[in-house]
Scaffold this motif. Structure first.
Motif, PDB file in Angstrom:
ATOM      1  N   GLN A 103       0.851  -1.186   0.000  1.00  0.00           N
ATOM      2  CA  GLN A 103       0.000   0.000   0.000  1.00  0.00           C
ATOM      3  C   GLN A 103       0.890   1.241   0.000  1.00  0.00           C
ATOM      4  N   GLU A 104       0.301   2.371  -0.371  1.00  0.00           N
ATOM      5  CA  GLU A 104       1.041   3.632  -0.365  1.00  0.00           C
ATOM      6  C   GLU A 104       0.081   4.787  -0.121  1.00  0.00           C
ATOM      7  N   ASP A 105       0.375   5.592   0.899  1.00  0.00           N
ATOM      8  CA  ASP A 105      -0.421   6.775   1.219  1.00  0.00           C
ATOM      9  C   ASP A 105       0.429   8.008   0.968  1.00  0.00           C
ATOM     10  N   THR A 106      -0.179   9.021   0.364  1.00  0.00           N
ATOM     11  CA  THR A 106       0.550  10.237   0.004  1.00  0.00           C
ATOM     12  C   THR A 106       0.034  11.414   0.811  1.00  0.00           C
ATOM     13  N   PHE A 107       0.967  12.174   1.391  1.00  0.00           N
ATOM     14  CA  PHE A 107       0.659  13.376   2.153  1.00  0.00           C
ATOM     15  C   PHE A 107       1.533  14.513   1.627  1.00  0.00           C
ATOM     16  N   GLU A 108       1.369  15.692   2.195  1.00  0.00           N
ATOM     17  CA  GLU A 108       2.213  16.813   1.811  1.00  0.00           C
ATOM     18  C   GLU A 108       3.646  16.546   2.273  1.00  0.00           C
ATOM     19  N   ARG A 109       4.565  16.554   1.339  1.00  0.00           N
ATOM     20  CA  ARG A 109       5.998  16.319   1.578  1.00  0.00           C
ATOM     21  C   ARG A 109       6.302  14.889   2.042  1.00  0.00           C
ATOM     22  N   LEU A 110       5.335  13.989   2.041  1.00  0.00           N
ATOM     23  CA  LEU A 110       5.550  12.664   2.620  1.00  0.00           C
ATOM     24  C   LEU A 110       4.781  11.583   1.868  1.00  0.00           C
ATOM     25  N   THR A 111       5.440  10.432   1.713  1.00  0.00           N
ATOM     26  CA  THR A 111       4.807   9.218   1.201  1.00  0.00           C
ATOM     27  C   THR A 111       5.079   8.096   2.192  1.00  0.00           C
ATOM     28  N   VAL A 112       4.043   7.349   2.553  1.00  0.00           N
ATOM     29  CA  VAL A 112       4.189   6.222   3.475  1.00  0.00           C
ATOM     30  C   VAL A 112       3.919   4.939   2.689  1.00  0.00           C
ATOM     31  N   ALA A 113       4.921   4.066   2.639  1.00  0.00           N
ATOM     32  CA  ALA A 113       4.793   2.775   1.954  1.00  0.00           C
ATOM     33  C   ALA A 113       4.752   1.670   3.003  1.00  0.00           C
ATOM     34  N   TYR A 114       3.804   0.739   2.856  1.00  0.00           N
ATOM     35  CA  TYR A 114       3.623  -0.302   3.870  1.00  0.00           C
ATOM     36  C   TYR A 114       2.848  -1.469   3.269  1.00  0.00           C
ATOM     37  N   SER A 115       2.698  -2.525   4.036  1.00  0.00           N
ATOM     38  CA  SER A 115       1.878  -3.673   3.649  1.00  0.00           C
ATOM     39  C   SER A 115       0.657  -3.745   4.559  1.00  0.00           C
ATOM     40  N   ASP A 116      -0.299  -4.589   4.210  1.00  0.00           N
ATOM     41  CA  ASP A 116      -1.584  -4.654   4.916  1.00  0.00           C
ATOM     42  C   ASP A 116      -1.430  -4.814   6.421  1.00  0.00           C
TER      43      ASP A 116
END
Length: 468
Positions: free
Chosen positions: A186-199
């Motif tokens: 999974q990947e969530d995008t924020f201002e100045r930040l991306t968070v990559a992770y699994s379920d």
């Protein structure tokens, strides 16, 4: 037009009636179409029923497989709770010699749990928070409460088929961690930040994304992060140390908390917050200062580290005793912190603050809190004395005063005291020659043996130097 006789008109109407469709034939055709439609509906219902029955049976089988997995977990936790090593190990795969190492690991796990039950209040609830089955692989998240704090662990299982000739019943067995079975990426995008992770790590990602985004906003508000690259936080199912990727300076990799056990009430737990905050503050300061590498023991060495400490404290809302930088941000302009970083050179002394505040002397910066800076100068004495750096040691004193010079020589030759000195209070004043100075109340030593000393620092050549 000629005259038409009645019999001619009747003959014509009869001909028109004969041209129309036979009503009985139409009824037969409608009945046939209806029967065909009903037959098709019945056929489709029959096929749907068969498919539904098969699907229901498959769901029942899947449910039974998952229920067997859950029952296995409950049996394993029960063995841990009761302290039955033999029962615990029967659920852990040990059928082949190549699994001997795993068996020994699980013996150690069993022993740790038994010791933990003696040391703390442990409630092995056995509650399976969720279970995922993929073919013969199984993954469960199991709750346990330690010291009143809810945790969860990820355990992995493999479903073996029965082997009657070997008297092996098959079923689910606890196996070593399978880091490939961590769920979809999974990947969530924020201002100045991306968070990559699994379920598996969704709970942590849901907390860490907004939190670190807020930290970046706080840091950039005081440092001016124009042109800052996007930061990537990668939560990895690997037993690694948290740190920046060696191949990407803006990719921060951290291990999934489920490598060990994760807190359910606080997925982004305090220890992890502090570590991540320090790493992020360090990287922001490096970026803003254009990778400044201060030379020890120049003041720039301390000032840079103090900015990192203060910024990490701002992120986590923890006191880091970076009094000088905090007073600079609070009593002047918050952006003064970034301006100070940009003003520093590798050999800068503390007078660099004059340039930032637009004053001629540090005496005019009367709203600064010098406690931590002066504490560092006192600690530096011991460090330089141990190194045998006489020049650096004497540079900490006002050697223009013969009395102070003799005092410094005496201390250096005697070996500087290793006792911890912490400045707890500072009063600004002028001496009899109208020279600005700081009179401090300093705690020496620790615990019941601690005492207080009065130590004076004098403003010499734009720098606070020890004068007593």
């Amino acid at each position: 037009m000629g005259i038409r006789l009645d019999w001619e008109i009747e003959a014509e109407q009869e001909q028109i009636r004969n041209i129309g469709e036979d009503p009985e034939g139409a009824r037969r055709r409608r009945r046939a179409r209806t029967q065909l439609f009903l037959l098709l509906v019945l056929l489709f219902m029959l096929i749907g029923g068969v498919i539904g029955a098969v699907a229901l049976r498959l769901r029942q089988i899947d449910w039974q497989i998952e229920q067997d997995l859950r029952d296995t977990v409950v049996a394993e936790v029960t063995a841990l709770r009761l302290g039955s090593e033999s029962e615990f190990l029967t659920i852990n795969l040990r059928q082949r010699p190549e699994w001997d190492a795993w068996t020994q690991q699980q013996v150690a796990v069993f022993d740790r749990y038994q010791a933990l039950k003696v040391e703390q209040d442990v409630n092995l609830t056995g509650q399976v928070l969720d279970a995922v089955v993929d073919g013969q692989r199984g993954r469960v998240r199991v709750e346990e409460i330690i010291g009143g704090v809810p945790y969860a662990q990820i355990w992995f299982y493999w479903r073996f088929d029965a082997i009657p000739e070997d008297d092996f019943d098959g079923g689910w067995y606890h196996v070593p961690p399978d880091y490939t079975f961590w769920g979809a990426a999974q990947e969530d995008t924020f201002e100045r930040l991306t968070v990559a992770y699994s379920d598996v790590d969704l709970p942590l990602a849901a907390e860490i994304g907004p939190q670190v985004t807020a930290w970046l906003g706080t840091g950039c508000a005081v440092l001016n992060c124009a042109g800052l690259p996007t930061v990537t936080l990668a939560i990895l199912p690997e037993p690694i140390e948290m740190g920046w990727s060696p191949t990407d300076p803006w990719r921060l990799e951290l291990p999934s908390p489920y490598i060990d056990r994760a807190r359910l009430d606080m997925p982004f737990e305090p220890r992890q917050q502090i570590e991540l905050a320090n790493l992020l503050a360090e990287r922001l300061v490096t970026h803003i200062s254009n990778d400044l590498q201060p030379q020890y023991p120049a003041d720039a060495y301390y000032l840079r580290s103090a900015v990192v400490s203060w910024l990490a404290g701002e992120f986590t809302q923890l006191e880091t005793n970076a009094h000088l930088i905090r007073s600079l941000a609070e009593n002047y302009q918050p952006t003064s912190v970034g301006a100070l970083l940009r003003a520093l050179t590798p050999t800068s002394d503390v007078s660099a603050i004059n340039q930032v505040l637009g004053v001629e002397s540090l005496e005019a910066a009367d709203r600064l809190d010098w406690r931590d800076y002066l504490t560092w100068r006192l600690q530096l004495e011991g460090q330089l004395g141990e190194r045998g750096d006489e020049g650096g040691f004497l540079a900490l004193y006002d050697t223009s005063d013969p009395f102070v010079r003799d005092l410094a020589d005496s201390r250096y030759n005697a070996g500087s005291s290793a006792e911890l000195r912490v400045v707890v209070a500072v009063v600004a004043e002028r001496n009899s020659n109208a020279v600005p100075q700081l009179r401090t109340r300093t705690r020496v030593g620790q615990g019941d043996a601690a005492r207080e000393e009065e130590i004076v620092f004098r403003l010499v050549d734009g720098v606070w130097k020890r004068a007593s």
